[in-house]
Design an enzyme around this catalytic site. Sequence first.
Site, mmCIF file in Angstrom:
data_model
loop_
_atom_site.group_PDB
_atom_site.id
_atom_site.type_symbol
_atom_site.label_atom_id
_atom_site.label_comp_id
_atom_site.label_asym_id
_atom_site.label_seq_id
_atom_site.Cartn_x
_atom_site.Cartn_y
_atom_site.Cartn_z
ATOM 1 N N PRO A 104 0.825 -1.221 0.000
ATOM 2 C CA PRO A 104 0.000 0.000 0.000
ATOM 3 C C PRO A 104 0.854 1.265 0.000
ATOM 4 O O PRO A 104 0.382 2.336 -0.363
ATOM 5 C CB PRO A 104 -0.800 -0.097 1.306
ATOM 6 C CG PRO A 104 -0.722 -1.518 1.731
ATOM 7 C CD PRO A 104 0.566 -2.059 1.181
ATOM 8 N N GLU A 112 0.403 -8.835 8.143
ATOM 9 C CA GLU A 112 0.601 -7.386 8.281
ATOM 10 C C GLU A 112 1.670 -6.863 7.326
ATOM 11 O O GLU A 112 2.044 -5.701 7.382
ATOM 12 C CB GLU A 112 0.960 -7.031 9.730
ATOM 13 C CG GLU A 112 -0.217 -7.136 10.689
ATOM 14 C CD GLU A 112 -1.414 -6.269 10.274
ATOM 15 O OE1 GLU A 112 -1.208 -5.106 9.900
ATOM 16 O OE2 GLU A 112 -2.554 -6.771 10.330
ATOM 17 N N ASP A 144 -6.974 2.018 -26.280
ATOM 18 C CA ASP A 144 -7.608 1.884 -24.976
ATOM 19 C C ASP A 144 -7.459 3.128 -24.121
ATOM 20 O O ASP A 144 -6.571 3.947 -24.347
ATOM 21 C CB ASP A 144 -6.995 0.700 -24.208
ATOM 22 C CG ASP A 144 -7.655 -0.614 -24.565
ATOM 23 O OD1 ASP A 144 -8.833 -0.601 -24.958
ATOM 24 O OD2 ASP A 144 -6.977 -1.656 -24.435
ATOM 25 N N ARG A 158 -1.525 -7.840 -21.636
ATOM 26 C CA ARG A 158 -2.215 -7.375 -22.847
ATOM 27 C C ARG A 158 -1.382 -6.384 -23.669
ATOM 28 O O ARG A 158 -1.752 -6.057 -24.796
ATOM 29 C CB ARG A 158 -3.614 -6.861 -22.524
ATOM 30 C CG ARG A 158 -3.698 -5.758 -21.511
ATOM 31 C CD ARG A 158 -5.087 -5.664 -20.903
ATOM 32 N NE ARG A 158 -6.172 -5.542 -21.867
ATOM 33 C CZ ARG A 158 -6.410 -4.471 -22.611
ATOM 34 N NH1 ARG A 158 -5.633 -3.431 -22.504
ATOM 35 N NH2 ARG A 158 -7.415 -4.459 -23.455
HETATM 36 N N1 SAH Z 1 -0.056 -3.599 7.436
HETATM 37 C C1 SAH Z 1 -0.028 -3.149 6.096
HETATM 38 C C2 SAH Z 1 -1.053 -3.873 5.217
HETATM 39 C C3 SAH Z 1 -0.702 -5.300 4.981
HETATM 40 S S1 SAH Z 1 -1.835 -6.051 3.914
HETATM 41 C C4 SAH Z 1 -0.311 -1.660 6.048
HETATM 42 O O1 SAH Z 1 -1.007 -1.165 6.921
HETATM 43 O O2 SAH Z 1 0.126 -0.980 5.100
HETATM 44 C C5 SAH Z 1 -0.932 -7.502 3.422
HETATM 45 C C6 SAH Z 1 -0.282 -7.454 2.056
HETATM 46 O O3 SAH Z 1 -1.266 -7.233 1.061
HETATM 47 C C7 SAH Z 1 0.749 -6.375 1.849
HETATM 48 O O4 SAH Z 1 2.019 -6.751 2.332
HETATM 49 C C8 SAH Z 1 0.747 -6.212 0.330
HETATM 50 O O5 SAH Z 1 1.583 -7.169 -0.300
HETATM 51 C C9 SAH Z 1 -0.701 -6.525 -0.026
HETATM 52 N N2 SAH Z 1 -1.502 -5.303 -0.236
HETATM 53 C C10 SAH Z 1 -2.494 -4.829 0.554
HETATM 54 N N3 SAH Z 1 -3.003 -3.701 0.058
HETATM 55 C C11 SAH Z 1 -2.339 -3.432 -1.087
HETATM 56 C C12 SAH Z 1 -2.412 -2.375 -2.050
HETATM 57 N N4 SAH Z 1 -3.265 -1.372 -1.940
HETATM 58 N N5 SAH Z 1 -1.558 -2.441 -3.094
HETATM 59 C C13 SAH Z 1 -0.665 -3.444 -3.231
HETATM 60 N N6 SAH Z 1 -0.561 -4.469 -2.344
HETATM 61 C C14 SAH Z 1 -1.373 -4.460 -1.294
#
Ligand code: SAH
Length: 234
Positions: free
Chosen positions: A95, A122, A175, A160
């Site tokens: 994220p 997490e 696109d 794609r």
């Molecule tokens: N504790 C973290 C969230 C972990 S979610 C925080 O608060 O930022 C678990 C996993 O899901 C992450 O390590 C990532 O690989 C994936 N993930 C979750 N949300 C994502 C997003 N918006 N974009 C990309 N990967 C994501």
Amino acid sequence: MRIDVVTLFPEMFRGFLDGSLLGAAQKAGLLDIRLRNIRDFATGVHRQVDDRPYGGGPGMLLMPGPVVDCVESLLTENGSSETPDPSSSIAMLSPSGRPLTQEVVEEFAGRQRLILLCGRYEGFDQRICDTLKPDLISVGNYVLSGGEVAAMVIIDAVARLIPGVLGDSQSAVDDSFSGTERLIEGPQYTRPREYRGLRVPDVLLTGDHQRIADWRKTQAILATRRQTNTHTEK
Ligand code: SAH
């Protein structure tokens, strides 16, 4: 192009990778997608891959050892060096990463190799980032329970763009978010000419290619403006 997916849940990808477009691309040798299970690199009797965060807090974090060993085994297979060459790229789904846009997708599609790291629980121990120095990529400002679905988004969008994957190579250029202007595609119509009193715009029935192209361009500009106004301004 080769894509390696580093995950604790390789089985999540099965139906997705066997699906029509990606299945055909792999059969045709245009894409080589390999799934790597982090757990195969776990050590100890319990084959542990995650542990509690130092300093307290909820949930578990992926330990550095198994993830780094898994990625390094990919980088060194066939005797290649541990430093990825510029034609390959390690992307960690997170994220906190830079947002995935069509520009980023195009950048990845230009690589010979992409390694996608999927987090769980997490997330990752920071030293995984410090060691592998991946490109951090986010698929949006919301939290998923794992990186797998985000990795599928990248694979689908990248695939794609690989020449030969789409039946008509022009379609990727036309696109939304593509081409030089990155406009959003305007409305499209197919048969019937009239549906519940709604008629296909006359211009599309003229057979006048220039007029049709002009109309589509105007519609694309309007659609792009509409999206920008609706979704980014409060
Ligand atoms: N504790 C973290 C969230 C972990 S979610 C925080 O608060 O930022 C678990 C996993 O899901 C992450 O390590 C990532 O690989 C994936 N993930 C979750 N949300 C994502 C997003 N918006 N974009 C990309 N990967 C994501």
